[in-house]
Enzyme design. Structure first.
Site, PDB file in Angstrom:
ATOM      1  N   GLY A 159      57.015 -60.844  30.232  1.00  0.00           N
ATOM      2  CA  GLY A 159      58.259 -60.088  30.152  1.00  0.00           C
ATOM      3  C   GLY A 159      58.520 -59.578  28.754  1.00  0.00           C
TER       4      GLY A 159
ATOM      5  CD  GLU B 143      51.263 -68.985  33.521  1.00  0.00           C
ATOM      6  OE1 GLU B 143      51.448 -67.828  33.943  1.00  0.00           O
ATOM      7  OE2 GLU B 143      51.910 -69.951  33.936  1.00  0.00           O
TER       8      GLU B 143
ATOM      9  N   GLY C 182      53.453 -69.871  36.802  1.00  0.00           N
ATOM     10  CA  GLY C 182      53.582 -71.216  36.249  1.00  0.00           C
ATOM     11  C   GLY C 182      54.908 -71.483  35.572  1.00  0.00           C
TER      12      GLY C 182
END
Length: 532
Positions: free
Chosen positions: A241, A262, A360
């Site tokens: 994002g 991640e 995740g």
């Protein structure tokens, strides 16, 4: 020149030793030839995002004789012709703009697979599910080993489990543009030997570039609040994002930050190269930047290529909350779409409209709160547009059908452009009031009204009337009378009541009078007499 010494070095078959060259010649084909050999009914898994086997996916679009194809994918980067076929059924773990276009504009049905990132390995490796697996990798080294490149997450486990089982064909796209990314010995340094592969083809083209998103004013203000929550020595994780990425670009004055994330992005390259990051002293992979996949521009891919300070690991070795919880002061920064007064977040869908995927996020939300001194920071803009109408992203309830991405028991820190709300140890009333305090000012009065209507604002500390006080004072007597009523012994109980006989409270006198009258009426009815 050493084979694969630099990213983008042309693939040359003659550069390999005889044994590896023979193995390559045995496996080497074209994407068109491989696609032509696929059965008309099959299941195919191709890698998420930038490591999808793009050459093969394009070649599959040249066929129209498909009878039943189940395509397992996520973050599709290109509108392949193959996807328009009515017998191609897409099962996506994470919607991309391509998926949203197919659903919203082309009205093609796409099945979203609602699984956590670490759960997706179990899903893919279920016996009989996947018949063909396709992935983009580096050119092999002199010994015939390819590197999995920028997507290790589910691919390491899927390739090894499915390959060992022998029921799945492995197809590799060899792309010289793919960086050779360092792994760990426990996972064979993210390598796969060509002897375990069925077919390979070469596709030398630039990897997909993640566009640099210019944040809105609201996102910049959100990032400004988040930056203040990250301190020297923290370990950081940034989700997908604009806000998390923008935050990463504004930590230039921090010192000794560590990265366990991640996803690795361009912003992390800037942090490392500016001297802000020092991963020494981490209890988990001490000295290394850790991730499970990477997506960005050529700047990121060049930086990753044979970088000894980076470790890309399978998703279970990165996203497991128990592992994350061992890392002190992990600050997890993620984005949400909306939150209700309970502190329940939706992040991947609004109503029945799928926007992205589960990924995740929850794994890092839970892990960060297990981490000593860690925090889970959820970012959202205070409003969104629904048609031509602007609505609040903080609401009494989420829209009908909205799935919960982060349950209320894992709510921690919430940030909008209007401020920061601490929810971790807040009770229900405190959560409501704190969330409304960071809602858009235009909606706060209406939200307070909703909170009062739903009982989530909180009432007076005392009782509303004297009758309520009296009722509460004699609650045990009321319960006793209710039981007597059900047992058919109300009159006897009232007559025997010390409170009633002494006239301690007028309610008992009235109850006795009413019960006596009811008993008389019942007697008359049973005897066939007309009640007086």
């Amino acid at each position: 020149m050493e084979i694969s010494a630099r990213r983008g070095q042309p693939f040359e078959l003659d550069a390999y030793p005889p044994s590896t060259r023979a193995l390559l010649q045995e496996k080497l084909s074209t994407a068109q030839e491989i696609a032509a050999q696929f059965p008309r009914r099959c299941s195919l898994f191709t890698t998420f995002a930038a490591s999808a086997a793009r050459g093969l996916m394009r070649a599959l679009g040249n066929r129209e004789d498909w009878e039943q194809v189940d395509l397992y994918c996520a973050l599709t980067v290109e509108p392949y012709r193959f996807l328009r076929h009515p017998n191609v059924h897409i099962r996506s773990a994470y919607f991309s703009p391509v998926d949203r276009f197919l659903v919203g504009k082309m009205h093609k049905s796409i099945s979203h697979v609602p699984r956590q990132f670490v759960q997706f390995c179990d899903y893919l490796t279920e016996p009989g599910r996947i018949q063909i697996i396709a992935h983009t990798c580096t050119p092999p080294d002199a010994d015939g080993y390819v590197n999995l490149g920028i997507n290790v997450e589910t691919m390491y486990e899927a390739l090894n489990v499915l390959g060992d089982r022998g029921e799945t064909q492995i197809v590799l796209e060899i792309n010289p543009q793919m960086p050779w990314v360092m792994g760990d010995e426990a996972y064979d340094f993210n390598r796969l030997h060509l002897s375990r592969v069925h077919k390979v083809y070469v596709n030398d083209e630039a990897l997909p570039q993640l566009p640099k998103l210019e944040p809105s004013d609201a996102e910049k203000r959100i990032a400004g609040h988040v930056v203040k929550l990250i301190e020297d020595g923290d370990t950081v994780q940034f989700g997908i994002g604009g806000v998390p990425n923008y935050v990463a670009t504004h930590l230039g004055d921090r010192r000794e930050l560590k990265i366990h994330s991640e996803m690795l992005t361009d912003a992390m390259v800037d942090l490392v190269e500016s001297g802000v990051v020092d991963c020494r002293g981490k209890p988990y992979y001490d000295g290394y930047v850790v991730g499970t996949f990477a997506a960005g521009s050529n700047k990121l891919y060049d930086w990753l290529h044979r970088n000894e300070g980076v470790r890309l690991l399978p998703v279970r070795a990165v996203n497991d909350p128990a592992l994350i919880g061992q890392i002190p002061r992990l600050k997890s920064v993620n984005s949400a779409l909306a939150v209700d007064f309970h502190g329940q977040f939706c992040s991947d869908a609004i109503g029945y409209k799928q926007v992205s995927g589960i990924g995740g996020q929850l794994e890092f939300v839970i892990g960060a709160q297990r981490s000593p001194g860690g925090r889970s920071i959820m970012c959202l803009k205070s409003t969104r547009k629904v048609g031509s109408k602007r609505v609040s992203n903080i609401a009494a309830a989420l829209p009908l059908g909205t799935p919960i991405a982060v349950p209320r028991q894992f709510a921690d820190v919430v940030v909008t452009e209007w401020g920061v709300a601490e929810l971790r140890h807040a009770c229900a009333f405190e959560r409501t009031r704190r969330l409304i305090s960071i809602a858009h000012p235009d909606f706060r009065d209406a939200l307070v009204k909703q909170a009062k209507q739903t009982g989530t604002w909180g009432g007076d500390s005392g009782f509303a009337t004297k009758a309520h006080v009296a009722f509460y004072d004699h609650l045990s007597d009321v319960v006793r009378l209710q039981k007597a009523w059900k047992a058919g012994k109300l009159l006897q109980t009232l007559k025997a009541s010390e409170a009633a006989s002494s006239g301690e409270h007028p309610l008992f006198a009235k109850a006795l009078e009413g019960a006596s009258r009811a008993s008389e009426l019942l007697t008359q009815l049973r005897g066939g007499e007309s009640p007086k």
